[in-house]
Design an enzyme around this catalytic site. Sequence first.
Site, PDB file in Angstrom:
ATOM      1  N   GLY A  85     -18.876  71.806 -57.237  1.00 29.83           N
ATOM      2  CA  GLY A  85     -18.961  72.711 -58.357  1.00 29.83           C
ATOM      3  C   GLY A  85     -18.026  73.932 -58.174  1.00 29.83           C
ATOM      4  O   GLY A  85     -17.890  74.334 -56.951  1.00 29.83           O
TER       5      GLY A  85
ATOM      6  N   LYS B 141     -17.388  64.376 -43.771  1.00 30.34           N
ATOM      7  CA  LYS B 141     -18.210  65.578 -43.748  1.00 30.34           C
ATOM      8  C   LYS B 141     -18.992  65.250 -42.362  1.00 30.34           C
ATOM      9  O   LYS B 141     -19.337  66.282 -41.714  1.00 30.34           O
ATOM     10  CB  LYS B 141     -19.132  65.640 -44.858  1.00 30.34           C
ATOM     11  CG  LYS B 141     -18.316  66.165 -46.052  1.00 30.34           C
ATOM     12  CD  LYS B 141     -19.151  65.960 -47.299  1.00 30.34           C
ATOM     13  CE  LYS B 141     -18.375  66.315 -48.686  1.00 30.34           C
ATOM     14  NZ  LYS B 141     -18.978  66.105 -49.751  1.00 30.34           N
TER      15      LYS B 141
ATOM     16  N   ASP C 241     -16.202  59.710 -47.924  1.00 29.51           N
ATOM     17  CA  ASP C 241     -16.424  61.246 -48.267  1.00 29.51           C
ATOM     18  C   ASP C 241     -17.610  61.806 -47.369  1.00 29.51           C
ATOM     19  O   ASP C 241     -17.391  62.726 -46.857  1.00 29.51           O
ATOM     20  CB  ASP C 241     -16.652  61.460 -49.823  1.00 29.51           C
ATOM     21  CG  ASP C 241     -17.065  63.146 -49.877  1.00 29.51           C
ATOM     22  OD1 ASP C 241     -16.046  63.734 -50.276  1.00 29.51           O
ATOM     23  OD2 ASP C 241     -18.079  63.263 -49.942  1.00 29.51           O
TER      24      ASP C 241
ATOM     25  N   ILE D  53     -23.316  75.018 -49.653  1.00 31.42           N
ATOM     26  CA  ILE D  53     -24.439  75.584 -48.723  1.00 31.42           C
ATOM     27  C   ILE D  53     -24.070  75.919 -47.264  1.00 31.42           C
ATOM     28  O   ILE D  53     -22.954  75.393 -46.813  1.00 31.42           O
ATOM     29  CB  ILE D  53     -25.371  74.118 -48.504  1.00 31.42           C
ATOM     30  CG1 ILE D  53     -25.616  73.541 -50.053  1.00 31.42           C
ATOM     31  CG2 ILE D  53     -26.202  73.974 -47.465  1.00 31.42           C
ATOM     32  CD1 ILE D  53     -26.139  72.050 -49.729  1.00 31.42           C
TER      33      ILE D  53
ATOM     34  N   VAL E  19     -17.972  71.070 -46.291  1.00 35.76           N
ATOM     35  CA  VAL E  19     -19.003  70.340 -46.207  1.00 35.76           C
ATOM     36  C   VAL E  19     -20.142  70.830 -47.028  1.00 35.76           C
ATOM     37  O   VAL E  19     -20.669  72.097 -46.923  1.00 35.76           O
ATOM     38  CB  VAL E  19     -19.403  70.222 -44.494  1.00 35.76           C
ATOM     39  CG1 VAL E  19     -20.869  69.575 -44.667  1.00 35.76           C
ATOM     40  CG2 VAL E  19     -18.454  69.611 -43.697  1.00 35.76           C
TER      41      VAL E  19
ATOM     42  N   GLY F 200     -20.452  71.895 -50.003  1.00 32.63           N
ATOM     43  CA  GLY F 200     -20.159  72.901 -51.093  1.00 32.63           C
ATOM     44  C   GLY F 200     -20.630  74.339 -50.997  1.00 32.63           C
ATOM     45  O   GLY F 200     -20.162  74.825 -50.102  1.00 32.63           O
TER      46      GLY F 200
ATOM     47  N   GLU G  99     -15.909  76.517 -44.129  1.00 34.12           N
ATOM     48  CA  GLU G  99     -17.305  76.096 -44.580  1.00 34.12           C
ATOM     49  C   GLU G  99     -17.286  75.248 -45.798  1.00 34.12           C
ATOM     50  O   GLU G  99     -18.241  74.429 -46.069  1.00 34.12           O
ATOM     51  CB  GLU G  99     -18.054  77.469 -45.059  1.00 34.12           C
ATOM     52  CG  GLU G  99     -19.300  77.538 -45.426  1.00 34.12           C
ATOM     53  CD  GLU G  99     -20.302  77.050 -44.317  1.00 34.12           C
ATOM     54  OE1 GLU G  99     -20.719  75.970 -44.566  1.00 34.12           O
ATOM     55  OE2 GLU G  99     -20.618  77.573 -43.435  1.00 34.12           O
TER      56      GLU G  99
END
Length: 433
Positions: free
Chosen positions: A303, A206, A202, A137, A133, A135, A130
């Site tokens: 983050g 994703k 990047d 969410i 892609v 972070g 999970e």
Amino acid sequence: MSEKVTVGLLGLGVVGSGVIKLIENHQQKLAHQLGCNVQVKRVLVRNLEKSRDVDIEEDLLTTNPDDVLNDPEIDVIVEVMGGVEEAKDYILRAFASKKHVVSANKDLVALHGPELQDAATRNKSDFYYEASVAGGIPILRGIVDGLASDRIQQVMGIVNGTTNYILTQMDSEGVSYEDALKEAQELGFAEADPTADVEGLDAARKMAILGRLAFSTPVDLEDVEVSGIKGIALEDLQYGDKLGYTMKLIGYANFDNHELEVNVQPTLLAKSHPLAAVKNEFNAVYVYGEAVGETMFYGPGAGSLPTATAIVSDVVTVIKNMRLGVTGNQFVEPHFEKELKTPDKRYAQYYVRLYAKDEAGVFSNISALFHDQDISFKRILQTPVNKDEVAEIIFITHQTSLQNFQHALEKLKGLDAVLEVKSYYKVEGDAIS
């Protein structure tokens, strides 16, 4: 089932430290959800002496991957080390040892996801990613589980926080690309080498993962057409604003009549579109399903703790599967063979900005050229550039095929009256006049 499930970490950087903190600080909630404790037993690091952002007992650290991968007491491996080949080797070894794996590695999953998933299934192991892609969410879980009963037709996303921050600063503050990038680097939103972000690589990784899961189709990274934001001029954002649009780096995936289109490109997005309001380093993914219609997932795309939240949520799912005795069964083989859309079947609106001779008949010639390709204009701006009889012409087309637009663009560049085609971008949505 024991009263404790043990976890081994591969990597202890920013995200790995966040995983340790969440498991330690949320132990009571985890035990309540799972009926057992979760313990980190071993952590692979490259340097034992390095100062870290988390308090951890020194005897948990090791520089030997065998201490993690071959420990029979470790049930779940969390891979947060990055890189591709070494990480792939370690994960395959973990599956061979009947361990379950949670990864945040978008590069690895985009390039080798199907191979790793096949190895997991053969060994009755779980493989979740999970955090690869967007972070924190829960977009992959939302697509695979939340929208499992629907047929997803389109996925659009702002899935790179670095480029979104840069474009937000250019748009709202009027600063140049170079200055916005420098500020993003100073704030830690961009790497010292921002190539993967600003060139769209990047985001492409994703989108390959999202397309694979959303459409149940074997999307490979090379299927994703990519262009980045380095060449974007401030003038294009300003003209876009006048016309009712904002510039975003959009990952786009569409599946129609079993034909696939996946790309990443700067896009002028109508300000009325839900994604247009996503600012700075935040991510969002807009999903259109045949039954549900429009949905959007929004939140921090990176983050330490947001990404760790996605990782630990995957760990929770693995442990629940272990307790139910259903590990290794979550994967469903792709339903559709891959067939990429040809340019004559890919439709969009386009923005064009050009310099032309400021004389009678020039615009009518341009208009006739586009009309020959069955393309009409939706919005037009024209301004004099200087006293050298040069005009700047900006227009937005109605919907047209990519093939017709490309033909028109080539002919446009060959007109004697057209001095230079400065830029052109895809347009998404209808601006409010």
